[in-house]
Write an enzyme that holds these catalytic residues in place. Structure first.
Site, short mmCIF file in Angstrom:
data_model
loop_
_atom_site.label_atom_id
_atom_site.label_comp_id
_atom_site.label_asym_id
_atom_site.label_seq_id
_atom_site.Cartn_x
_atom_site.Cartn_y
_atom_site.Cartn_z
N LEU A 7 109.33 59.73 52.75
CA LEU A 7 109.53 59.70 53.92
C LEU A 7 107.94 60.47 54.35
O LEU A 7 107.65 60.80 52.97
CB LEU A 7 110.05 61.67 54.10
CG LEU A 7 111.92 61.15 54.74
CD1 LEU A 7 112.19 63.24 54.87
CD2 LEU A 7 111.93 60.54 56.09
N ASP A 8 107.19 60.29 55.29
CA ASP A 8 105.78 60.73 55.06
C ASP A 8 105.82 61.88 55.51
O ASP A 8 106.58 62.50 55.40
CB ASP A 8 105.63 60.14 56.96
CG ASP A 8 105.62 58.79 57.24
OD1 ASP A 8 105.28 58.23 56.16
OD2 ASP A 8 105.52 57.87 58.27
N PRO A 9 104.79 62.76 54.85
CA PRO A 9 105.02 64.12 54.67
C PRO A 9 104.77 64.56 55.64
O PRO A 9 105.07 65.77 56.51
CB PRO A 9 103.21 64.70 54.26
CG PRO A 9 102.98 62.67 53.31
CD PRO A 9 103.71 61.98 53.75
#
Length: 315
Positions: free
Chosen positions: A46-48
Protein backbone atom coordinates in the site's frame (compact mmCIF):
# COMPACT_ATOMS: atom_id res chain seq x y z
CA UNK A 1 27.02 -23.61 6.12
CA UNK A 2 23.59 -21.99 5.87
CA UNK A 3 23.07 -18.91 7.99
CA UNK A 4 20.60 -19.54 10.79
CA UNK A 5 17.63 -17.20 10.83
CA UNK A 6 17.10 -15.04 13.89
CA UNK A 7 13.70 -15.31 15.51
CA UNK A 8 11.10 -17.96 16.10
CA UNK A 9 9.55 -20.25 13.53
CA UNK A 10 5.95 -19.11 13.51
CA UNK A 11 3.43 -19.77 10.74
CA UNK A 12 0.30 -17.74 10.12
CA UNK A 13 -1.20 -14.57 8.68
CA UNK A 14 -1.69 -11.26 10.47
CA UNK A 15 -4.20 -8.84 8.96
CA UNK A 16 -2.39 -5.62 9.76
CA UNK A 17 -4.19 -2.29 9.55
CA UNK A 18 -1.36 -0.27 8.02
CA UNK A 19 -1.17 3.23 9.45
CA UNK A 20 -1.10 6.47 7.49
CA UNK A 21 2.27 7.76 6.23
CA UNK A 22 4.09 4.47 6.87
CA UNK A 23 5.59 2.40 4.07
CA UNK A 24 4.39 -1.18 3.71
CA UNK A 25 7.93 -2.46 4.27
CA UNK A 26 8.26 -0.43 7.48
CA UNK A 27 4.94 -1.88 8.68
CA UNK A 28 6.12 -5.39 7.77
CA UNK A 29 9.39 -5.00 9.69
CA UNK A 30 7.56 -3.59 12.72
CA UNK A 31 5.16 -6.57 12.80
CA UNK A 32 8.03 -9.02 12.29
CA UNK A 33 9.89 -7.44 15.20
CA UNK A 34 6.88 -7.60 17.55
CA UNK A 35 6.31 -11.26 16.71
CA UNK A 36 10.05 -12.02 16.72
CA UNK A 37 9.40 -14.01 13.54
CA UNK A 38 12.29 -15.52 11.62
CA UNK A 39 10.58 -14.97 8.26
CA UNK A 40 7.87 -12.61 7.05
CA UNK A 41 6.51 -10.98 3.91
CA UNK A 42 3.57 -8.80 2.93
CA UNK A 43 1.10 -9.44 0.14
CA UNK A 44 0.79 -6.34 -1.98
CA UNK A 45 2.15 -2.94 -0.95
CA UNK A 46 0.00 0.00 0.00
CA UNK A 47 1.24 3.54 -0.65
CA UNK A 48 2.43 5.40 2.47
CA UNK A 49 -0.63 7.70 2.24
CA UNK A 50 -2.99 4.70 2.14
CA UNK A 51 -4.23 2.83 5.20
CA UNK A 52 -5.90 -0.49 5.76
CA UNK A 53 -5.50 -4.19 5.18
CA UNK A 54 -1.95 -5.43 4.67
CA UNK A 55 -1.80 -9.20 5.19
CA UNK A 56 1.53 -10.17 6.78
CA UNK A 57 2.59 -13.77 6.15
CA UNK A 58 4.87 -15.34 8.76
CA UNK A 59 7.08 -18.38 8.21
CA UNK A 60 5.70 -21.05 5.89
CA UNK A 61 2.70 -18.84 5.10
CA UNK A 62 5.00 -16.81 2.82
CA UNK A 63 4.76 -19.73 0.35
CA UNK A 64 1.13 -18.78 -0.26
CA UNK A 65 1.47 -14.99 -0.39
CA UNK A 66 1.16 -14.98 -4.19
CA UNK A 67 -2.42 -16.21 -3.90
CA UNK A 68 -3.27 -13.10 -1.87
CA UNK A 69 -1.40 -10.88 -4.34
CA UNK A 70 -3.54 -12.34 -7.12
CA UNK A 71 -6.90 -12.01 -5.39
CA UNK A 72 -9.35 -9.13 -5.70
CA UNK A 73 -9.42 -6.19 -3.29
CA UNK A 74 -11.91 -3.66 -1.86
CA UNK A 75 -10.98 -0.01 -1.34
CA UNK A 76 -12.67 3.06 0.03
CA UNK A 77 -11.40 6.23 -1.62
CA UNK A 78 -12.13 9.93 -1.32
CA UNK A 79 -11.53 11.79 -4.57
CA UNK A 80 -10.89 15.54 -4.42
CA UNK A 81 -12.31 17.21 -7.50
CA UNK A 82 -10.87 20.32 -9.09
CA UNK A 83 -7.19 19.56 -8.52
CA UNK A 84 -5.00 17.27 -10.60
CA UNK A 85 -1.56 16.31 -9.29
CA UNK A 86 1.59 14.71 -10.68
CA UNK A 87 1.06 11.55 -8.63
CA UNK A 88 -2.75 11.54 -8.75
CA UNK A 89 -2.78 11.73 -4.95
CA UNK A 90 -2.35 14.35 -2.23
CA UNK A 91 1.42 13.79 -2.16
CA UNK A 92 2.01 15.16 -5.65
CA UNK A 93 2.54 18.62 -7.04
CA UNK A 94 -0.49 20.41 -8.42
CA UNK A 95 -0.48 20.46 -12.21
CA UNK A 96 -3.95 21.87 -12.85
CA UNK A 97 -6.78 23.53 -10.93
CA UNK A 98 -10.27 24.02 -12.30
CA UNK A 99 -13.62 25.04 -10.85
CA UNK A 100 -15.92 22.20 -9.85
CA UNK A 101 -19.39 22.33 -11.32
CA UNK A 102 -20.38 18.67 -11.32
CA UNK A 103 -23.95 17.47 -10.89
CA UNK A 104 -25.33 14.10 -9.84
CA UNK A 105 -26.54 13.53 -13.39
CA UNK A 106 -22.99 14.04 -14.70
CA UNK A 107 -21.32 11.95 -12.03
CA UNK A 108 -23.52 8.83 -12.41
CA UNK A 109 -22.64 7.99 -16.04
CA UNK A 110 -18.98 8.85 -15.44
CA UNK A 111 -18.83 6.34 -12.58
CA UNK A 112 -20.68 3.75 -14.63
CA UNK A 113 -17.96 3.87 -17.29
CA UNK A 114 -15.50 2.28 -14.84
CA UNK A 115 -17.69 -0.70 -13.93
CA UNK A 116 -16.89 -4.03 -15.57
CA UNK A 117 -13.77 -5.00 -17.52
CA UNK A 118 -11.63 -2.37 -19.18
CA UNK A 119 -8.06 -1.48 -20.11
CA UNK A 120 -6.01 0.59 -17.66
CA UNK A 121 -2.61 2.18 -18.20
CA UNK A 122 -0.68 1.93 -14.89
CA UNK A 123 0.40 5.12 -13.18
CA UNK A 124 4.01 6.23 -13.55
CA UNK A 125 3.99 6.39 -9.76
CA UNK A 126 3.51 2.64 -9.38
CA UNK A 127 5.94 -0.08 -8.32
CA UNK A 128 5.71 -1.86 -11.67
CA UNK A 129 9.15 -2.31 -13.18
CA UNK A 130 10.59 -1.18 -16.50
CA UNK A 131 14.06 -2.48 -17.39
CA UNK A 132 14.56 -3.55 -13.77
CA UNK A 133 13.59 -0.23 -12.14
CA UNK A 134 10.25 0.70 -10.52
CA UNK A 135 8.23 3.18 -12.56
CA UNK A 136 8.11 5.66 -9.67
CA UNK A 137 11.91 6.07 -9.86
CA UNK A 138 11.65 7.20 -13.47
CA UNK A 139 8.73 9.47 -12.58
CA UNK A 140 10.70 11.20 -9.84
CA UNK A 141 13.38 12.00 -12.41
CA UNK A 142 10.79 13.40 -14.78
CA UNK A 143 11.14 10.48 -17.19
CA UNK A 144 8.05 8.89 -18.73
CA UNK A 145 8.45 5.34 -20.01
CA UNK A 146 6.05 3.22 -22.08
CA UNK A 147 3.45 1.22 -20.16
CA UNK A 148 1.11 -1.33 -21.63
CA UNK A 149 -2.60 -1.09 -20.87
CA UNK A 150 -3.76 -4.04 -18.79
CA UNK A 151 -7.13 -5.70 -18.35
CA UNK A 152 -8.76 -4.85 -15.03
CA UNK A 153 -12.23 -5.58 -13.67
CA UNK A 154 -14.26 -3.38 -11.37
CA UNK A 155 -16.80 -5.81 -9.93
CA UNK A 156 -18.57 -3.18 -7.88
CA UNK A 157 -18.31 0.61 -7.62
CA UNK A 158 -20.59 2.25 -5.05
CA UNK A 159 -21.01 5.97 -4.51
CA UNK A 160 -20.89 6.52 -0.75
CA UNK A 161 -20.92 10.31 -0.67
CA UNK A 162 -20.88 13.30 -3.01
CA UNK A 163 -20.54 16.66 -1.31
CA UNK A 164 -19.13 19.76 -2.97
CA UNK A 165 -15.75 18.82 -4.39
CA UNK A 166 -15.46 15.40 -2.71
CA UNK A 167 -16.58 12.03 -4.04
CA UNK A 168 -16.31 9.02 -1.74
CA UNK A 169 -16.40 5.60 -3.39
CA UNK A 170 -16.12 1.93 -2.47
CA UNK A 171 -14.47 -0.10 -5.21
CA UNK A 172 -14.25 -3.90 -5.44
CA UNK A 173 -11.68 -4.64 -8.12
CA UNK A 174 -9.34 -7.23 -9.59
CA UNK A 175 -5.63 -7.45 -8.85
CA UNK A 176 -3.44 -4.83 -10.49
CA UNK A 177 -6.11 -2.12 -10.46
CA UNK A 178 -4.74 1.32 -9.64
CA UNK A 179 -7.29 3.37 -7.73
CA UNK A 180 -5.33 6.56 -8.29
CA UNK A 181 -5.64 6.01 -12.05
CA UNK A 182 -9.41 5.52 -11.75
CA UNK A 183 -9.67 8.78 -9.78
CA UNK A 184 -7.46 10.68 -12.23
CA UNK A 185 -9.46 9.35 -15.18
CA UNK A 186 -12.71 10.25 -13.41
CA UNK A 187 -11.50 13.82 -12.99
CA UNK A 188 -10.69 14.04 -16.69
CA UNK A 189 -14.11 12.64 -17.62
CA UNK A 190 -15.78 15.27 -15.45
CA UNK A 191 -13.62 18.01 -16.96
CA UNK A 192 -12.31 19.31 -13.64
CA UNK A 193 -9.47 17.00 -12.68
CA UNK A 194 -9.23 14.99 -9.46
CA UNK A 195 -6.78 13.29 -7.14
CA UNK A 196 -6.90 10.77 -4.29
CA UNK A 197 -7.34 12.60 -0.98
CA UNK A 198 -7.75 9.45 1.16
CA UNK A 199 -7.43 5.75 0.40
CA UNK A 200 -8.17 2.75 2.58
CA UNK A 201 -8.09 -0.95 1.71
CA UNK A 202 -10.89 -2.71 3.58
CA UNK A 203 -10.70 -6.24 2.15
CA UNK A 204 -8.26 -8.61 0.49
CA UNK A 205 -9.93 -11.68 -0.98
CA UNK A 206 -12.27 -13.14 1.62
CA UNK A 207 -10.60 -11.39 4.56
CA UNK A 208 -13.03 -8.92 6.16
CA UNK A 209 -12.15 -5.55 7.70
CA UNK A 210 -13.19 -6.58 11.21
CA UNK A 211 -10.28 -9.03 11.40
CA UNK A 212 -7.67 -6.27 11.09
CA UNK A 213 -5.41 -5.28 13.99
CA UNK A 214 -3.23 -2.22 14.35
CA UNK A 215 0.48 -2.01 15.14
CA UNK A 216 -0.48 -0.22 18.33
CA UNK A 217 -2.64 -3.16 19.39
CA UNK A 218 0.09 -5.77 18.87
CA UNK A 219 2.72 -3.56 20.48
CA UNK A 220 0.44 -3.10 23.50
CA UNK A 221 -0.01 -6.87 23.76
CA UNK A 222 3.76 -7.33 23.68
CA UNK A 223 4.14 -4.79 26.49
CA UNK A 224 1.33 -6.47 28.43
CA UNK A 225 3.04 -9.85 28.16
CA UNK A 226 6.25 -8.40 29.53
CA UNK A 227 4.40 -6.79 32.44
CA UNK A 228 2.68 -10.09 33.26
CA UNK A 229 5.93 -12.03 32.74
CA UNK A 230 4.33 -14.43 30.28
CA UNK A 231 5.36 -15.52 26.81
CA UNK A 232 4.30 -12.91 24.21
CA UNK A 233 3.09 -15.77 22.02
CA UNK A 234 0.23 -16.39 24.45
CA UNK A 235 -1.28 -13.00 23.62
CA UNK A 236 -0.02 -12.42 20.08
CA UNK A 237 -0.39 -15.77 18.32
CA UNK A 238 -4.21 -16.01 18.72
CA UNK A 239 -4.41 -13.01 16.35
CA UNK A 240 -2.90 -15.04 13.51
CA UNK A 241 -5.11 -16.65 10.88
CA UNK A 242 -4.30 -20.18 9.64
CA UNK A 243 -2.18 -20.52 6.49
CA UNK A 244 -4.96 -22.19 4.51
CA UNK A 245 -7.05 -19.00 4.66
CA UNK A 246 -4.72 -17.57 2.00
CA UNK A 247 -6.02 -20.17 -0.47
CA UNK A 248 -9.65 -20.43 0.59
CA UNK A 249 -10.88 -20.26 -3.00
CA UNK A 250 -9.08 -23.48 -3.93
CA UNK A 251 -10.84 -26.85 -3.43
CA UNK A 252 -9.51 -29.08 -0.65
CA UNK A 253 -8.55 -32.74 -0.61
CA UNK A 254 -7.85 -34.91 2.43
CA UNK A 255 -5.11 -37.53 2.68
CA UNK A 256 -3.54 -39.79 5.30
CA UNK A 257 -0.08 -39.52 6.88
CA UNK A 258 1.48 -42.03 4.47
CA UNK A 259 0.36 -40.05 1.41
CA UNK A 260 1.52 -36.84 3.06
CA UNK A 261 4.99 -38.35 3.45
CA UNK A 262 5.08 -39.15 -0.27
CA UNK A 263 4.06 -35.60 -1.15
CA UNK A 264 6.67 -34.12 1.15
CA UNK A 265 9.32 -36.15 -0.66
CA UNK A 266 8.23 -34.75 -4.01
CA UNK A 267 6.07 -37.64 -5.18
CA UNK A 268 2.51 -37.40 -6.57
CA UNK A 269 -0.24 -39.35 -4.84
CA UNK A 270 -3.66 -40.67 -5.78
CA UNK A 271 -6.56 -39.03 -3.94
CA UNK A 272 -10.09 -40.35 -4.20
CA UNK A 273 -12.60 -37.68 -5.22
CA UNK A 274 -9.96 -35.13 -6.26
CA UNK A 275 -10.81 -32.64 -9.05
CA UNK A 276 -9.77 -33.59 -12.58
CA UNK A 277 -7.41 -30.63 -12.96
CA UNK A 278 -6.13 -27.45 -11.34
CA UNK A 279 -4.82 -26.69 -7.88
CA UNK A 280 -5.98 -28.23 -4.60
CA UNK A 281 -5.46 -27.54 -0.94
CA UNK A 282 -3.99 -30.60 0.74
CA UNK A 283 -4.95 -31.51 4.32
CA UNK A 284 -4.07 -34.48 6.49
CA UNK A 285 -7.31 -35.74 7.98
CA UNK A 286 -10.83 -36.69 7.06
CA UNK A 287 -13.30 -34.70 4.99
CA UNK A 288 -16.07 -33.41 7.20
CA UNK A 289 -13.65 -32.94 10.11
CA UNK A 290 -11.88 -29.89 8.72
CA UNK A 291 -11.25 -28.34 12.14
CA UNK A 292 -9.13 -31.35 13.12
CA UNK A 293 -7.19 -31.58 9.85
CA UNK A 294 -3.67 -30.27 9.17
CA UNK A 295 -3.02 -28.10 6.14
CA UNK A 296 0.23 -29.11 4.44
CA UNK A 297 0.18 -27.07 1.26
CA UNK A 298 -0.94 -26.82 -2.34
CA UNK A 299 -0.96 -29.60 -4.91
CA UNK A 300 -1.45 -29.66 -8.67
CA UNK A 301 -3.45 -32.32 -10.51
CA UNK A 302 -1.06 -33.78 -13.06
CA UNK A 303 -1.74 -35.44 -16.42
CA UNK A 304 -2.21 -38.82 -14.71
CA UNK A 305 -4.90 -37.44 -12.39
CA UNK A 306 -2.60 -37.59 -9.38
CA UNK A 307 -2.02 -34.82 -6.83
CA UNK A 308 1.55 -33.61 -7.33
CA UNK A 309 3.26 -31.33 -4.77
CA UNK A 310 3.45 -27.65 -5.70
CA UNK A 311 4.01 -25.69 -2.48
CA UNK A 312 4.34 -27.88 0.58
CA UNK A 313 4.77 -26.76 4.18
CA UNK A 314 7.96 -27.94 5.87
CA UNK A 315 6.98 -30.36 8.64
Amino acid sequence: MAKRRKGRAINGILLLDKPYEMSSNHALQAAKRVYFANKAGHTGALDPLATGMLPICFGEATKFSQFLLDTDKVYQVTAKLGIRTTTSDADGEIVAEKPVDVTDSQLAPALDSFRGTSKQVPSMYSALKYQGQPLYKYAREGIEVPREARDITVFRLDLLRFEGDEVELEIHCSKGTYIRTIVDDLGELLGCGAHVAELRRVAVGSYPADKMVTLEQVENLLAQAKEQDISPSELLDPLLLPMHTAVDGIPAVYIDEASASYLRHGNPVQVSGAPVDGLVQVHIGDEGQESESEFIGIGQINDDGLVAPKRIVVA
